[in-house]
Scaffold this active site. Structure first.
Site, PDB file in Angstrom:
ATOM      1  N   CYS A   1       0.190   0.042  13.660  1.00  0.00           N
ATOM      2  CA  CYS A   1       1.334  -0.868  13.587  1.00  0.00           C
ATOM      3  C   CYS A   1       1.758  -1.374  14.957  1.00  0.00           C
ATOM      4  O   CYS A   1       2.327  -2.463  15.076  1.00  0.00           O
ATOM      5  CB  CYS A   1       2.504  -0.191  12.890  1.00  0.00           C
ATOM      6  SG  CYS A   1       2.986   1.388  13.621  1.00  0.00           S
TER       7      CYS A   1
ATOM      8  N   GLU B   1       1.444  -9.219   9.438  1.00  0.00           N
ATOM      9  CA  GLU B   1       0.632  -8.070   9.858  1.00  0.00           C
ATOM     10  C   GLU B   1      -0.645  -8.014   9.037  1.00  0.00           C
ATOM     11  O   GLU B   1      -0.600  -7.938   7.811  1.00  0.00           O
ATOM     12  CB  GLU B   1       1.435  -6.783   9.695  1.00  0.00           C
ATOM     13  CG  GLU B   1       0.761  -5.572  10.274  1.00  0.00           C
ATOM     14  CD  GLU B   1       1.644  -4.338  10.236  1.00  0.00           C
ATOM     15  OE1 GLU B   1       1.665  -3.593  11.226  1.00  0.00           O
ATOM     16  OE2 GLU B   1       2.319  -4.124   9.213  1.00  0.00           O
TER      17      GLU B   1
ATOM     18  N   GLU C   1      10.021   3.440  10.155  1.00  0.00           N
ATOM     19  CA  GLU C   1       9.106   2.950  11.180  1.00  0.00           C
ATOM     20  C   GLU C   1       8.127   2.049  10.453  1.00  0.00           C
ATOM     21  O   GLU C   1       7.307   2.517   9.671  1.00  0.00           O
ATOM     22  CB  GLU C   1       8.407   4.119  11.889  1.00  0.00           C
ATOM     23  CG  GLU C   1       7.781   3.709  13.215  1.00  0.00           C
ATOM     24  CD  GLU C   1       6.444   3.041  13.044  1.00  0.00           C
ATOM     25  OE1 GLU C   1       6.384   1.797  13.201  1.00  0.00           O
ATOM     26  OE2 GLU C   1       5.464   3.729  12.745  1.00  0.00           O
TER      27      GLU C   1
ATOM     28  N   LYS D   1       5.391  13.599   1.290  1.00  0.00           N
ATOM     29  CA  LYS D   1       4.570  12.827   0.349  1.00  0.00           C
ATOM     30  C   LYS D   1       3.617  11.962   1.177  1.00  0.00           C
ATOM     31  O   LYS D   1       3.992  10.926   1.715  1.00  0.00           O
ATOM     32  CB  LYS D   1       5.481  11.952  -0.532  1.00  0.00           C
ATOM     33  CG  LYS D   1       4.784  10.843  -1.308  1.00  0.00           C
ATOM     34  CD  LYS D   1       3.805  11.376  -2.346  1.00  0.00           C
ATOM     35  CE  LYS D   1       3.279  10.244  -3.230  1.00  0.00           C
ATOM     36  NZ  LYS D   1       2.465   9.238  -2.492  1.00  0.00           N
TER      37      LYS D   1
END
Length: 487
Positions: free
Chosen positions: A292, A391, A258, A182
């Site tokens: 990331c 972030e 992750e 997906k």
């Protein structure tokens, strides 16, 4: 771009087909214009995909035929390389990836890496003889077998649409699993183009790989909660990762996560300050900061803080935002207007928290179309500010002072994340000593590169669970079975 290049069908049970929910648009982030449409799957399409993957695992020899799996992975790598220019065009147009990066980690490298997983499957010790023992007085010969987990639900983000996809498909298929992928709604063509090539030009059996594009994020939750799925491999935000873990707990399935990062670039007082500041600026601007593992906190000696601010601002100001189709571009657009709004919200928050925008902070001149933000340096904050802790996912660097090695380690570790990091120092032994104290999954020392197919990638703390790539990443997709026979 031709419709042939921009593939849009679902791949379910070996067949390409339209989505039952119709179609949804995919947008070029460099221009804001609609590229075309992608197949929009609904719950019934997902149900078909999971059913196909379940049958392919349970009712065929895929999971037991290591040689055939290796052959299919090498074939897939060759097919993808043969269509590299098509995939490159899609990736630049749909993900806003600078074309130069597609010759590295955004496309060419992970495509070639599929062959490494094929070789690993062939050389891996699938069985280990524990020898004979007499537990409870019964002479027994024990053997450990490693075997595929089953059906993998793989959920991928938009920022590295091919690298992350192949970092899941490669080890999952090599281990003998079947997959339902997906992809993010922002990059459906990247995934669908791979699905078309699998269906039309490889020997991968029906149901082994299923690719379900959808405008609905909720379809990912349905994939996670389905009891027919044995393992979920998710890459994305920490907030969504928490939801994945919660939903997966209902069926106690294996989960690989992750997640996010707020990684520190630690500059020691014996480092070449100009070189370190320049590299930190370069890193945070790569793909507009949408990675990331990029280092987004720059920690410099307090006594040289003003000098470091000046050198970093000069380096950032020299990096021009550009069209991702230009081979010289490093910093292209953000993926969407929504993401640009998010980044601009953090820039406003920085000033509210008492910070100073030293350079950048706005939309670059000449780029009225598309979703661009200037490379930005923020000074004057402490590590407990939201801008220094959360972030942002844009070309935004926060510079912080430290008072020596111990303080630098404290600040670097004072984060809910622990994905990546960098240490830059003149004395290598001293840099290694600092590195040993960082609570993070990967560290670059003095410019060393940690990214490679044979090297495990993942994080500590809220940056995730498990590892991707390398033998460790391959083994995430395996179960362990112990068999005891009479000796």
């Amino acid at each position: 771009m031709s419709s042939r290049t921009g593939s849009s069908d679902l791949l379910i049970d070996g067949a390409l087909r339209r989505g039952r929910a119709g179609e949804f648009p995919t947008v070029n982030p460099a221009t804001g214009e609609t590229l075309g449409t992608a197949a929009d799957a609904d719950a019934a399409d997902l149900d078909d995909a999971i059913g196909a993957a379940r049958r392919a695992f349970d009712d065929t020899g895929w999971s037991r035929d290591t040689a055939f799996r290796a052959q299919c992975l090498r074939q897939l790598s060759e097919v993808l390389q043969a269509h590299g220019d098509e995939l490159r065009e899609v990736t630049v147009a749909e993900a806003g990836v600078p074309v130069a990066l597609t010759h590295g980690p955004q496309l060419d490298v992970p495509v070639a890496d599929l062959s490494w997983f094929a070789g690993l499957a062939e050389s891996y010790d699938w069985s280990t003889d524990l020898g004979t023992a007499s537990p409870m007085g019964v002479p027994s010969r024990r053997t450990i077998h490693r075997e595929a987990t089953g059906v993998v639900g793989a959920i991928t983000p938009w920022n590295f649409p091919h690298q992350i996809t192949f970092a899941k498909l490669g080890p999952a298929l090599a281990a003998g699993n079947t997959v339902v992928l997906k992809p993010a709604p922002d990059t459906p063509w990247c995934a669908a183009s791979v699905g078309r090539l699998i269906a039309e030009e490889t020997d991968i059996p029906p149901g082994v790989v299923n690719i379900v594009t959808s405008s609905e994020h909720s379809l990912g939750s349905s994939l996670v909660e389905d009891p027919r799925v044995d393992l979920v491999s998710f890459t994305g935000s920490t907030a969504t990762g928490r939801s994945v873990m919660t939903v997966a707990a209902q069926t106690l399935k294996k989960v690989f996560l992750e997640l996010g990062g707020k990684s520190a670039y630690v500059v020691l007082d014996d480092a070449d300050l100009g070189a370190a500041c320049g590299m930190a600026a370069f890193t945070v601007c790569t793909h507009a900061g949408q990675g990331c593992a990029l280092t987004t906190r720059l920690l410099v000696p307090r006594e040289r803080y003003d000098e470091a601010v000046e050198k970093t601002a000069a380096a950032l100001s020299g990096i021009r935002v550009g069209d991702p189709a230009n081979p010289r571009t490093l910093c292209g657009p953000l993926i969407s207007a929504r993401q640009r709004d998010r980044v601009e919200g953090y820039l406003a928050l920085a000033t509210e928290e008492g910070g100073k925008i030293v350079c950048g902070g706005g939309r670059p001149a000449g780029f009225e179309q598309g979703f661009y933000v200037e490379p930005t340096l923020i000074s004057g904050l402490t590590n407990d500010s939201r801008v220094a802790r959360e972030e942002i996912f844009g070309p935004v660097l926060v510079i912080l002072p430290h008072d020596g090695d111990d303080d630098a380690v404290r600040i670097a570790n004072d984060s809910p994340y622990g994905l990546s990091g960098t240490v830059h120092g003149g004395d290598l032994d001293r840099a290694r000593a600092v590195t040993a104290r960082l609570r993070t999954g990967t560290v670059s020392v003095n410019g060393g590169v940690w990214y490679a197919v044979d090297a495990p990638f993942g994080g500590y703390k809220q940056s995730g669970i498990g590892r991707e790539m390398g033998v460790a990443g391959f083994e995430e997709y395996l179960e362990t079975k112990l068999v005891a026979e009479p000796a």
